[in-house]
Scaffold this motif. Structure first.
Motif, PDB file in Angstrom:
ATOM      1  N   LYS A  62     -39.080  -2.698 -44.468  1.00  0.00           N
ATOM      2  CA  LYS A  62     -39.317  -1.667 -45.475  1.00  0.00           C
ATOM      3  C   LYS A  62     -40.560  -1.920 -46.318  1.00  0.00           C
ATOM      4  O   LYS A  62     -41.155  -0.989 -46.831  1.00  0.00           O
TER       5      LYS A  62
ATOM      6  N   SER B  35     -35.118  -7.404 -40.710  1.00  0.00           N
ATOM      7  CA  SER B  35     -35.677  -6.878 -41.954  1.00  0.00           C
ATOM      8  C   SER B  35     -36.733  -7.810 -42.529  1.00  0.00           C
ATOM      9  O   SER B  35     -37.408  -7.483 -43.493  1.00  0.00           O
TER      10      SER B  35
ATOM     11  N   LYS C 223     -35.683  -2.838 -39.395  1.00  0.00           N
ATOM     12  CA  LYS C 223     -35.378  -2.476 -40.783  1.00  0.00           C
ATOM     13  C   LYS C 223     -36.423  -3.027 -41.757  1.00  0.00           C
ATOM     14  O   LYS C 223     -36.104  -3.502 -42.836  1.00  0.00           O
TER      15      LYS C 223
ATOM     16  N   TYR D 137     -49.867   3.541 -45.862  1.00  0.00           N
ATOM     17  CA  TYR D 137     -49.261   2.516 -44.986  1.00  0.00           C
ATOM     18  C   TYR D 137     -50.286   1.875 -44.045  1.00  0.00           C
ATOM     19  O   TYR D 137     -50.448   0.664 -44.020  1.00  0.00           O
TER      20      TYR D 137
ATOM     21  N   THR E 171     -43.284   4.870 -44.012  1.00  0.00           N
ATOM     22  CA  THR E 171     -43.240   5.988 -44.969  1.00  0.00           C
ATOM     23  C   THR E 171     -43.976   5.662 -46.262  1.00  0.00           C
ATOM     24  O   THR E 171     -44.129   6.527 -47.118  1.00  0.00           O
TER      25      THR E 171
ATOM     26  N   ASN F 258     -41.311   3.772 -36.425  1.00  0.00           N
ATOM     27  CA  ASN F 258     -39.882   3.974 -36.722  1.00  0.00           C
ATOM     28  C   ASN F 258     -39.281   2.901 -37.620  1.00  0.00           C
ATOM     29  O   ASN F 258     -38.068   2.689 -37.601  1.00  0.00           O
ATOM     30  N   CYS F 259     -40.105   2.197 -38.367  1.00  0.00           N
ATOM     31  CA  CYS F 259     -39.611   1.303 -39.425  1.00  0.00           C
ATOM     32  C   CYS F 259     -39.847   2.034 -40.751  1.00  0.00           C
ATOM     33  O   CYS F 259     -40.787   2.819 -40.870  1.00  0.00           O
ATOM     34  N   GLU F 260     -39.027   1.731 -41.732  1.00  0.00           N
ATOM     35  CA  GLU F 260     -39.145   2.431 -43.014  1.00  0.00           C
ATOM     36  C   GLU F 260     -40.501   2.194 -43.676  1.00  0.00           C
ATOM     37  O   GLU F 260     -40.997   3.037 -44.419  1.00  0.00           O
TER      38      GLU F 260
END
Length: 199
Positions: free
Chosen positions: A101, A77, A99, A131, A127, A122-124
């Motif tokens: 974010k 993360s 992970k 980005y 979104t 495919n990492c938060e």
């Protein structure tokens, strides 16, 4: 198999200093840390630790020659500042499926001056609004993000790059092969073959 055993297995009775590429995908890190790697891997240029349950890079050894690092499908993360200290010459970094974010978590990568390609698929973080623009702005040294540059041109894969350097592009080679196939089999046969190859 745990990561430490896997690293030992991959050595195949060679010394760590002889290893240029190391793949320990799908092995297991016991406590979410890098295991089995030491500062003795001085020549390592490619390291793949895909799906090994990493939560931290704190125990990553110093790998001054490392250029490509695959870390997809882990539980990272943050703690990316470690990469700048331990792997200062990275040109390719894959963090997809982790992970991550927030933009602040990738900010330390600004110190990887040679970094050209970063994958956060495919990492938060993907979104977030704007980005792509935000990451390119934050990390001006990168050319490719998630396989595409700022103009949405796809990154060439490494084989294509090598062929381009030789002066022959992949597309040209492929067309020649297809023409030969059609000459030998008659045009209909060649078309059927190429269609079935695509399925």
């Amino acid at each position: 198999m745990d990561m430490k055993k896997r690293v030992t297995l991959e050595l195949r009775n060679r010394s760590p200093a002889e290893i240029v590429e190391l793949v320990v995908d799908n092995s297991r890190s016991a406590d979410g840390e890098v295991e089995g790697l030491t500062d003795e891997f001085t020549e390592l240029q490619f390291l793949s630790m895909v799906n090994v349950a990493l939560t931290s890079l704190a125990k990553l050894p110093s790998l001054p020659k490392l250029r490509k690092l695959e870390l997809s499908n882990n539980n990272l993360s943050g703690s990316l500042e470690t990469l700048c200290e331990k792997c200062p010459n990275l040109t390719y970094l894959n963090l997809s499926g982790n992970k991550i974010k927030e933009l602040s978590k990738v900010e330390p990568l600004q110190n990887l001056k040679s970094l050209q390609s970063l994958d956060l698929f495919n990492c938060e973080i993907t979104t977030l609004e704007d980005y792509r623009e935000s990451v390119f702005e934050l990390l001006p040294q990168i050319t490719y993000l998630d396989g595409f540059d700022q103009e949405d041109n796809e990154a060439p894969d490494s084989e294509a790059e090598e062929e381009d350097e030789d002066g022959a592009g992949l597309a040209g080679d492929y067309d020649d092969e297809e023409d030969e196939e059609e000459d030998e089999d008659g045009s209909e046969g060649g078309e059927v073959l190429s269609q079935s190859g695509c399925l």
